[in-house]
Design a protein around this motif. Structure first.
Motif, PDB file in Angstrom:
ATOM      1  N   LYS A 333     -64.390 -51.177 -12.728  1.00 37.31           N
ATOM      2  CA  LYS A 333     -65.544 -50.283 -12.825  1.00 37.31           C
ATOM      3  C   LYS A 333     -66.819 -51.100 -13.051  1.00 37.31           C
ATOM      4  O   LYS A 333     -66.979 -51.710 -14.110  1.00 37.31           O
ATOM      5  N   GLY A 363     -60.223 -43.065 -12.926  1.00 37.40           N
ATOM      6  CA  GLY A 363     -59.841 -41.796 -13.531  1.00 37.40           C
ATOM      7  C   GLY A 363     -60.058 -41.819 -15.029  1.00 37.40           C
ATOM      8  O   GLY A 363     -60.507 -42.827 -15.596  1.00 37.40           O
ATOM      9  N   ALA A 364     -59.731 -40.702 -15.639  1.00 36.28           N
ATOM     10  CA  ALA A 364     -59.815 -40.608 -17.106  1.00 36.28           C
ATOM     11  C   ALA A 364     -58.592 -41.312 -17.664  1.00 36.28           C
ATOM     12  O   ALA A 364     -57.562 -40.705 -17.917  1.00 36.28           O
ATOM     13  N   ASN A 365     -58.709 -42.615 -17.789  1.00 37.22           N
ATOM     14  CA  ASN A 365     -57.529 -43.442 -18.023  1.00 37.22           C
ATOM     15  C   ASN A 365     -57.732 -44.453 -19.141  1.00 37.22           C
ATOM     16  O   ASN A 365     -57.697 -45.677 -18.901  1.00 37.22           O
ATOM     17  N   LEU A 366     -57.926 -44.004 -20.353  1.00 35.84           N
ATOM     18  CA  LEU A 366     -58.001 -44.961 -21.461  1.00 35.84           C
ATOM     19  C   LEU A 366     -56.655 -45.692 -21.529  1.00 35.84           C
ATOM     20  O   LEU A 366     -55.590 -45.051 -21.652  1.00 35.84           O
ATOM     21  N   LYS A 418     -70.187 -43.775 -14.737  1.00 37.30           N
ATOM     22  CA  LYS A 418     -69.902 -43.043 -15.987  1.00 37.30           C
ATOM     23  C   LYS A 418     -70.010 -43.968 -17.204  1.00 37.30           C
ATOM     24  O   LYS A 418     -70.252 -43.498 -18.321  1.00 37.30           O
ATOM     25  N   ASN A 419     -69.830 -45.280 -16.989  1.00 41.36           N
ATOM     26  CA  ASN A 419     -69.966 -46.203 -18.121  1.00 41.36           C
ATOM     27  C   ASN A 419     -71.400 -46.265 -18.644  1.00 41.36           C
ATOM     28  O   ASN A 419     -71.634 -46.502 -19.831  1.00 41.36           O
ATOM     29  N   ASP A 474     -63.237 -38.436 -16.295  1.00 42.38           N
ATOM     30  CA  ASP A 474     -63.446 -39.799 -16.809  1.00 42.38           C
ATOM     31  C   ASP A 474     -64.704 -39.868 -17.664  1.00 42.38           C
ATOM     32  O   ASP A 474     -64.767 -40.580 -18.681  1.00 42.38           O
ATOM     33  N   THR A 477     -63.724 -38.441 -21.096  1.00 44.67           N
ATOM     34  CA  THR A 477     -62.863 -39.316 -21.907  1.00 44.67           C
ATOM     35  C   THR A 477     -63.625 -40.554 -22.385  1.00 44.67           C
ATOM     36  O   THR A 477     -63.487 -40.995 -23.525  1.00 44.67           O
ATOM     37  N   THR A 478     -64.450 -41.106 -21.508  1.00 42.96           N
ATOM     38  CA  THR A 478     -65.161 -42.335 -21.906  1.00 42.96           C
ATOM     39  C   THR A 478     -66.251 -42.024 -22.928  1.00 42.96           C
ATOM     40  O   THR A 478     -66.500 -42.819 -23.834  1.00 42.96           O
ATOM     41  N   GLY A 482     -64.012 -43.984 -25.373  1.00 38.52           N
ATOM     42  CA  GLY A 482     -64.057 -45.306 -24.745  1.00 38.52           C
ATOM     43  C   GLY A 482     -64.715 -46.389 -25.600  1.00 38.52           C
ATOM     44  O   GLY A 482     -65.366 -46.115 -26.611  1.00 38.52           O
ATOM     45  N   ARG A 483     -64.550 -47.628 -25.131  1.00 36.70           N
ATOM     46  CA  ARG A 483     -65.130 -48.788 -25.824  1.00 36.70           C
ATOM     47  C   ARG A 483     -66.649 -48.788 -25.695  1.00 36.70           C
ATOM     48  O   ARG A 483     -67.360 -49.177 -26.609  1.00 36.70           O
ATOM     49  N   ASN A 484     -67.138 -48.346 -24.517  1.00 38.37           N
ATOM     50  CA  ASN A 484     -68.590 -48.317 -24.308  1.00 38.37           C
ATOM     51  C   ASN A 484     -69.266 -47.405 -25.317  1.00 38.37           C
ATOM     52  O   ASN A 484     -70.312 -47.738 -25.882  1.00 38.37           O
TER      53      ASN A 484
HETATM   54  O1  LIG Z   1     -62.793 -46.402 -18.033  1.00 37.68           O
HETATM   55  C1  LIG Z   1     -62.264 -46.104 -19.065  1.00 37.68           C
HETATM   56  C2  LIG Z   1     -61.468 -44.885 -19.219  1.00 37.68           C
HETATM   57  O2  LIG Z   1     -61.220 -44.262 -17.991  1.00 37.68           O
HETATM   58  C3  LIG Z   1     -62.412 -46.967 -20.245  1.00 37.68           C
HETATM   59  O3  LIG Z   1     -63.698 -46.890 -20.694  1.00 37.68           O
HETATM   60  P1  LIG Z   1     -64.224 -47.969 -21.732  1.00 37.68           P
HETATM   61  O4  LIG Z   1     -64.378 -49.254 -20.990  1.00 37.68           O
HETATM   62  O5  LIG Z   1     -65.499 -47.425 -22.241  1.00 37.68           O
HETATM   63  O6  LIG Z   1     -63.161 -48.059 -22.795  1.00 37.68           O
END
Ligand SMILES: O=C(CO)COP(=O)(O)O
Ligand SMILES: NC(=O)C1=CN([C@@H]2O[C@H](COP(=O)(O)OP(=O)(O)OC[C@H]3O[C@@H](n4cnc5c(N)ncnc54)[C@H](O)[C@@H]3O)[C@@H](O)[C@H]2O)C=CC1
Length: 571
Positions: A333, A363-366, A418-419, A474, A477-478, A482-484
């Motif tokens: 991504k 996708g919404a994939n943590l 989305k990030n 996604d 979920t992010t 997510g980390r971001n």
């Molecule tokens: O792309 C992600 C989930 O689909 C992960 O997002 P992060 O990099 O913000 O953890």
């Protein structure tokens, strides 16, 4: 009786031979051309003496730039029974440049038309010196020529930057078969030349006898948090679909020491990526490899899953070394800043650099949740139906459901953009402005994602793609897990720069959002469109300390979405 050769080549560091050959023959041909003619010559030659074979083989000329010293040793083995994998007789020929009688172009061209009466003969060509440019050059061609038709061979050669002049096209009018015998070690390879006219049935027989069952070999380029989680799925699925996929999967690991041990060693011995996905066992058929070329050169399907900033340099060793017919799947991504201005999709970088088609999975994939086996969905963007079908098989499980769509660019754009929104959502969390404000950021972010896709990539994009897992799901979920989001919240709360927080909080994992915001801004700025994308623009400016976090609200207060809706409203 069918004759079978096995040519064991050892020590091919010298290419002065080639230069003599080119001078002698006055030819500007390429290695592939002569390698093949030499193999054909050995095949057709009624005199099977080792010296004869050796002479033909060393007539392979090599590109000017790769020439060096002068010594070649060929070990030539002959055996009578092809089903016997043990070599039963051998000869060794050592030659140097001056004593070597080289084929000129005209004499080599004579061998291009094998006599019809000649029985099919297999030449096996083993490499014990894989770094040698001579071997690599001829290999690449042999790989390129792996399957059957003259036109396929020619197009594969072109893809690999071998010139296909008139001379070589007559050379190439033959069938080639490549495969690995079980007894051949990892670094050795084998190539067979089957003369034109070899019947389909016979080809199949040899194909299966050689262990080349047509199964797709999969590799994973990357082994971080998501890379390791997807390895769990892929490792299990290739076994589940063992009729379709080869059952081992090499995974490229950017080597590092963890607690005094190499990470590759830990993964191969303990079957766990203790640094990037601790607490999850990887299937034993996932083989960690520290060299990206070793990982990917034999693969039919390459899964790219690295932080996007590393893709270009990671691909470099792979240039010109892809198996013909190979294709990619990018889980990455982000974007790349294009040299002439603007930005490029990562799948496009892979496609251009490696000359392979590249599909995407977003996708919404943590990663941690996927590794836990919790139910989730994902989207694969694939233009080619057959590739989409194979990828679906490779990725889908009972708890990881795959939808394949053809709108590839939009799928990838969703994953990257989305990030940027998630960084904005993290700022809102850091400012403690609550869920309504965060929902507004998510919605406006989505609108900017759609607009950005239409403006720069595909004005006819399908809105339905944004409703797939790669889009809204996604984003949600992010922006929550997510980390971001997490690091952006800390950015507001601590005032520390992102690089510092990334090191402190992610233990080697990488953020994609702030860098993607900069890439997006590069595009917007160059087109004078920053005002039309106030959320994306503000996220970048806050990340680089040009604006204060609270100014995000000012930036979106008069968002074009609000203004255009007012213009359309009947009030
Ligand atoms: O792309 C992600 C989930 O689909 C992960 O997002 P992060 O990099 O913000 O953890
Ligand atoms: N982690 C997740 O939950 C998800 C990640 N993604 C995307 O997948 C991509 C990869 O992410 P992750 O696997 O999570 O990686 P990660 O964030 O865990 O990154 C660390 C990886 O980068 C490697 N690395 C470090 N320096 C390197 C260098 N100089 N050259 C090459 N590799 C180097 C490390 O060895 C490690 O494998 C990213 O684009 C990310 O956005 C997509 C969905 C989910």
């Amino acid at each position: 009786m069918r004759k079978v050769f096995s040519l064991l080549s050892y020590s091919f560091p010298n290419n002065r031979l080639s230069s003599s050959s080119q001078r002698g023959g006055g030819s500007r041909s390429v290695a592939s051309d002569y390698a093949l003619s030499a193999l054909l010559h050995s095949s057709c030659n009624t005199c099977y003496g080792s010296r004869n074979i050796a002479r033909n083989i060393i007539s392979i000329p090599i590109h000017e730039s790769k020439r060096s010293s002068s010594r070649t040793t060929l070990l030539v083995h002959q055996r009578r029974n092809s089903s016997n994998s043990k070599l039963i007789s051998g000869d060794s020929v050592s030659l140097n440049t001056s004593s070597c009688k080289l084929l000129s172009r005209s004499s080599s061209s004579r061998v291009h038309s094998p006599k019809k009466s000649v029985n099919p003969i297999i030449c096996e060509f083993h490499d014990f010196h894989k770094t040698s440019p001579v071997i690599n050059a001829s290999y690449r061609e042999s790989e390129a020529c792996a399957y059957w038709s003259g036109s396929e061979i020619k197009s594969a050669l072109k893809q690999n930057n071998f010139c296909c002049d008139k001379h070589s096209s007559s050379t190439l009018d033959c069938f080639l078969l490549a495969g690995n015998f079980p007894f051949v070690q990892k670094t050795r390879r084998k190539y067979c030349v089957l003369l034109k006219g070899f019947q389909q049935q016979q080809r199949r027989y040899y194909q299966s006898r050689m262990g080349d069952t047509g199964k797709k070999r999969v590799c994973i380029v990357g082994s971080g948090n998501w890379g390791s989680a997807i390895a769990k799925i892929v490792g299990d699925n290739v076994v589940k679909h063992s009729g379709v996929f080869a059952d081992t999967v090499k995974m490229y690991v950017f080597e590092e020491m963890v607690n005094g041990r190499k990470l590759t060693e830990i993964i191969n011995q303990d079957h766990e990526n203790v640094k990037y996905l601790p607490g999850h066992k990887l299937p034993a058929n996932i083989i960690a490899v520290p060299d990206v070329l070793d990982t990917a050169k034999d693969a039919d399907i390459l899964i790219f899953v690295l932080p996007h900033q590393f893709i270009k340099h990671t691909c470099k060793p792979l240039v010109g070394n892809m198996k013909p017919g190979a294709f990619g799947l990018s889980l990455i991504k982000g974007f790349d800043v294009a040299e002439g201005g603007g930005i490029e999709l990562i799948s496009s970088i892979i496609n251009k650099t490696l000359n392979i088609p590249c599909n995407v999975l977003m996708g919404a994939n943590l990663a941690g949740e996927i590794a836990d086996g919790n139910f989730s969905e994902t989207t694969i963007g694939a233009r080619d139906t057959e590739q989409g079908r194979l990828l679906h098989k490779l990725i889908q499980t009972d708890d990881f459901r795959v939808v394949v769509v053809k709108d590839v660019e939009t799928v990838e754009l969703c994953g990257a953009l989305k990030n940027v929104v998630a960084v904005g959502a993290g700022f809102i969390d850091g400012l403690q402005l609550g869920d309504n404000t965060k929902a507004a950021v998510i919605r406006l972010g989505l609108m900017e994602m759609v607009r950005f896709t239409q403006e720069f990539f595909n004005k006819d994009t399908e809105i339905s793609t944004f409703l797939e897992s790669c889009g809204v799901a996604d984003l949600i979920t992010t922006c929550y897990g997510g980390r971001n989001r997490k690091v952006s919240e800390a950015f507001v709360k601590t005032g520390k720069p992102f690089e510092e927080l990334e090191k402190e909080m992610l233990n080697g994992q990488r953020l994609q959002g702030p860098m993607t915001a900069a890439e997006v801004n590069f595009m917007l700025k160059s087109r004078g469109l920053e005002d039309k994308f106030p959320l994306f623009t503000a996220v970048h400016r806050i990340s680089t300390n040009v604006l204060k976090p609270m100014q995000l609200i000012d930036a979106i207060r008069n968002h074009p979405e609000h203004i255009s809706s007012l213009a359309n409203a009947k009030i």
